[in-house]
Design a protein around this motif. Structure first.
Motif, mmCIF file in Angstrom:
data_model
loop_
_atom_site.group_PDB
_atom_site.id
_atom_site.type_symbol
_atom_site.label_atom_id
_atom_site.label_comp_id
_atom_site.label_asym_id
_atom_site.label_seq_id
_atom_site.Cartn_x
_atom_site.Cartn_y
_atom_site.Cartn_z
ATOM 1 N N GLU A 183 -10.929 -10.970 -7.486
ATOM 2 C CA GLU A 183 -10.210 -10.195 -6.475
ATOM 3 C C GLU A 183 -9.703 -11.070 -5.336
ATOM 4 O OE1 GLU A 183 -11.795 -5.711 -6.358
ATOM 5 O OE2 GLU A 183 -13.387 -7.174 -6.015
ATOM 6 N N SER A 184 -10.252 -12.271 -5.196
ATOM 7 C CA SER A 184 -9.799 -13.170 -4.133
ATOM 8 C C SER A 184 -8.410 -13.733 -4.424
ATOM 9 C CB SER A 184 -10.781 -14.328 -3.982
ATOM 10 O OG SER A 184 -10.650 -15.257 -5.047
ATOM 11 N N ARG A 185 -7.984 -13.650 -5.682
ATOM 12 C CA ARG A 185 -6.689 -14.184 -6.130
ATOM 13 C C ARG A 185 -6.603 -15.698 -5.901
ATOM 14 N NH1 ARG A 185 -2.185 -10.143 -3.779
ATOM 15 N NH2 ARG A 185 -0.837 -11.666 -4.782
ATOM 16 N N LYS A 186 -7.761 -16.350 -5.907
ATOM 17 C CA LYS A 186 -7.800 -17.802 -5.749
ATOM 18 C C LYS A 186 -8.226 -18.509 -7.026
ATOM 19 C CE LYS A 186 -8.867 -17.518 -0.801
ATOM 20 N NZ LYS A 186 -9.873 -17.820 0.268
ATOM 21 N N THR A 187 -8.450 -17.740 -8.076
ATOM 22 C CA THR A 187 -8.911 -18.331 -9.334
ATOM 23 C C THR A 187 -7.741 -18.895 -10.123
ATOM 24 O OG1 THR A 187 -8.750 -16.209 -10.504
ATOM 25 C CG2 THR A 187 -10.842 -16.732 -9.447
ATOM 26 N N MET A 188 -8.040 -19.828 -11.001
ATOM 27 C CA MET A 188 -7.043 -20.401 -11.894
ATOM 28 C C MET A 188 -7.611 -20.376 -13.309
ATOM 29 S SD MET A 188 -5.367 -23.581 -9.760
ATOM 30 C CE MET A 188 -6.901 -24.247 -9.125
ATOM 31 N N GLY A 189 -7.086 -19.516 -14.141
ATOM 32 C CA GLY A 189 -7.581 -19.413 -15.493
ATOM 33 C C GLY A 189 -8.547 -18.249 -15.653
ATOM 34 N N LYS A 190 -9.192 -18.223 -16.794
ATOM 35 C CA LYS A 190 -10.013 -17.089 -17.203
ATOM 36 C C LYS A 190 -11.418 -17.148 -16.632
ATOM 37 C CE LYS A 190 -10.501 -13.492 -20.036
ATOM 38 N NZ LYS A 190 -9.595 -12.347 -20.079
ATOM 39 N N LEU A 191 -11.946 -15.970 -16.293
ATOM 40 C CA LEU A 191 -13.337 -15.820 -15.906
ATOM 41 C C LEU A 191 -14.094 -15.227 -17.088
ATOM 42 C CD1 LEU A 191 -11.649 -15.833 -13.196
ATOM 43 C CD2 LEU A 191 -13.523 -14.524 -12.206
ATOM 44 N N LEU A 192 -15.182 -15.872 -17.471
ATOM 45 C CA LEU A 192 -15.995 -15.399 -18.581
ATOM 46 C C LEU A 192 -17.399 -15.067 -18.112
ATOM 47 C CD1 LEU A 192 -15.098 -17.985 -21.395
ATOM 48 C CD2 LEU A 192 -14.199 -15.665 -21.121
ATOM 49 N N LEU A 193 -18.005 -14.094 -18.776
ATOM 50 C CA LEU A 193 -19.417 -13.777 -18.581
ATOM 51 C C LEU A 193 -20.179 -14.198 -19.836
ATOM 52 C CD1 LEU A 193 -19.058 -10.148 -17.153
ATOM 53 C CD2 LEU A 193 -19.569 -12.213 -15.840
#
Length: 332
Positions: free
Chosen positions: A320-330
């Motif tokens: 939600e911060s819109r600061k990520t680059m690429g995929k987030l995995l759990l």
């Protein structure tokens, strides 16, 4: 494979709200229905749509286990899973379906795909929802042609990165927007020909579009940002072009007068992936095409971070911060 346990860890919500409503808890392992596969999840994808269900933007009955995609192995088959699908216990698979934030998920077999040789389980999970979203946008929402100028907003985001790579493979010319200087080189590596820092005082997206297209505008805008950028997207699109508004990262697009479109005979679409993959044949066609492109084009599979399942709140805050680059995995 190890025997299937009776209980599992999962992330459930009982009400809508912020990350505080995410509950990491013990729940019974679901029993697959006749036409379902029970999948032992190895990697679980975090997507912006998950936050829409958590906040209530997309209403859904509660309680619910969040998550829309994962990869793993087949742990059990329902009694009436068609043999023509060719599934067996131990198969590496990837799927899109509800209740993925868990160690085990029961999913209709028709919505599950085998992972081909040459694609890892983590890469399949990274690619599946976002890569198929990007692929159907350029094939269905607006059929992109070689040489077309295309504007991709949030070019280093999950879908944005896949769009840039697929557009490059199709021979299109891409203008990508990013939120900071640190993302410029990454956007270019993924296929953007021109990159604009979309922040006040740092870049003028409309001016760049006009310069690149001799004032004509782009053939299509792929806009996953939503409310904050929609009006500008209409300004950037060419005559007879398409604005594909496929996300609400800044909020839902407000109502607008349809007569606005007549100035350019422009088209506006609000697509959802699942309506492009409604049939088994559509899912097989686009999945096979995506996996083939990943192998042949050697697409970059960018993972922002892999979080333990119990750290799901941190993953939601990060996306939600819109600061990520690429995929987030759990990782269960």
């Amino acid at each position: 494979m190890a025997p299937v346990p009776k209980m599992m860890k999962a992330v459930q919500i009982e009400k809508t709200g912020g990350t505080e409503v995410l509950q990491y808890k013990d729940l019974p392992v679901p029993a697959p229905k006749d036409n379902e596969l029970l999948i032992s999840n190895e990697f679980i994808g975090v997507n912006y749509i998950d936050t829409y269900f958590r906040t209530g933007l997309y209403p859904n009955p509660k309680p619910m286990i969040l998550g829309r995609e994962a990869s793993g192995t087949v742990a059990a088959l329902g009694s009436q899973v068609p043999k023509t699908l060719g599934f067996a216990i131990g198969d590496r698979v990837v799927y899109m379906g509800p209740s993925a934030y868990a160690q085990y998920t029961a999913c209709p077999a028709e919505r599950v795909m085998k992972i081909p040789e040459g694609v890892t389980s983590s890469d399949a999970c990274v690619a599946f929802l976002q890569g198929l979203t990007a692929l159907t946008l350029v094939e269905e929402t607006h059929k992109v042609q070689s040489g077309d100028w295309i504007l991709v907003l949030a070019a280093t985001g999950g879908v944005g990165g896949w769009l840039c790579q697929i557009l490059r493979a199709k021979g299109a010319k891409t203008i990508g927007t990013v939120g900071s200087e640190g993302k410029v080189d990454i956007a270019k590596e993924q296929g953007a020909d021109v990159v604009v820092i979309d922040r006040p005082g740092q870049g003028d997206v409309l001016k760049t579009v006009k310069e690149c297209t001799d004032g004509q505008g782009v053939a299509a805008v792929f806009d996953g940002v939503g409310k904050d950028t929609f009006e500008r997207s209409l300004e950037c699109v060419a005559r007879k072009g398409t604005v594909a508004s496929f996300g609400n990262a800044s909020g839902a697009v407000e109502p607008f007068l349809i007569s606005k479109l007549s100035a350019k005979n422009a088209k506006v679409a609000r697509p959802t992936l699942f309506n492009y993959l409604f049939t088994r044949e559509e899912l097989e066609h686009y999945s096979a095409k995506l996996f083939k492109m990943m192998i042949i084009e050697k697409f970059s599979v960018r993972i922002h971070d892999t979080y333990p399942l119990e750290d799901v709140a941190r993953a939601h805050a990060d996306i939600e911060s819109r600061k990520t680059m690429g995929k987030l995995l759990l990782k269960p």
